[in-house]
Design a protein around this motif. Structure first.
Motif, PDB file in Angstrom:
ATOM      1  N   VAL A  31      30.263  44.405  33.872  1.00 33.58           N
ATOM      2  CA  VAL A  31      31.461  44.026  33.000  1.00 33.58           C
ATOM      3  C   VAL A  31      31.366  44.762  31.810  1.00 33.58           C
ATOM      4  O   VAL A  31      32.372  45.443  31.460  1.00 33.58           O
ATOM      5  N   VAL A  32      30.223  44.647  31.135  1.00 34.83           N
ATOM      6  CA  VAL A  32      30.179  45.560  29.845  1.00 34.83           C
ATOM      7  C   VAL A  32      28.766  46.192  29.995  1.00 34.83           C
ATOM      8  O   VAL A  32      27.742  45.701  30.293  1.00 34.83           O
ATOM      9  N   ASP A  33      28.844  47.503  29.518  1.00 35.14           N
ATOM     10  CA  ASP A  33      27.564  48.289  29.335  1.00 35.14           C
ATOM     11  C   ASP A  33      27.664  49.053  28.026  1.00 35.14           C
ATOM     12  O   ASP A  33      28.312  50.038  27.986  1.00 35.14           O
ATOM     13  N   PHE A  34      27.032  48.403  26.993  1.00 37.40           N
ATOM     14  CA  PHE A  34      27.283  48.755  25.410  1.00 37.40           C
ATOM     15  C   PHE A  34      25.974  49.143  25.103  1.00 37.40           C
ATOM     16  O   PHE A  34      25.237  47.993  24.483  1.00 37.40           O
ATOM     17  N   GLY A  35      25.294  50.368  25.414  1.00 41.71           N
ATOM     18  CA  GLY A  35      24.026  50.568  24.902  1.00 41.71           C
ATOM     19  C   GLY A  35      23.078  49.663  25.764  1.00 41.71           C
ATOM     20  O   GLY A  35      22.968  49.421  26.914  1.00 41.71           O
ATOM     21  N   PRO A  36      22.075  49.002  24.809  1.00 37.43           N
ATOM     22  CA  PRO A  36      20.978  47.984  25.333  1.00 37.43           C
ATOM     23  C   PRO A  36      21.657  46.784  25.877  1.00 37.43           C
ATOM     24  O   PRO A  36      21.101  45.939  26.717  1.00 37.43           O
ATOM     25  N   ILE A  37      23.040  46.513  25.730  1.00 38.50           N
ATOM     26  CA  ILE A  37      23.542  45.307  26.006  1.00 38.50           C
ATOM     27  C   ILE A  37      24.394  45.344  27.435  1.00 38.50           C
ATOM     28  O   ILE A  37      25.342  46.245  27.307  1.00 38.50           O
TER      29      ILE A  37
END
Length: 70
Positions: A31-37
């Motif tokens: 759903v979310v791929d924001f760097g290490p998150i």
């Protein structure tokens, strides 16, 4: 492979379809791929059928087992 063997196989599949009317499989979507998150979502996908389909297969397999007159 003769008709009797195929009929027995169809009867077994029909009996399984009567007792187990479906199954689920799970897929994982990002759903979310924001760097290490990363946030993932698991989604269920049910696959179901009517037990009547299994009964029809049992009857059809029984017809195949009945020997033909020569």
């Amino acid at each position: 492979m003769n008709l009797k063997t195929i009929g027995i196989g169809i009867i077994i599949i029909g009996a399984l379809m009567v007792f187990y009317t479906g199954f689920n499989y799970v897929t994982t979507e990002k759903v979310v791929d924001f760097g290490p998150i990363q946030i993932n979502k698991q989604q269920n996908h049910p696959v179901q059928w009517s037990p009547i389909v299994g009964i029809v297969l049992i009857i059809f397999g029984g017809i195949l087992i009945i020997p033909e007159k020569k």
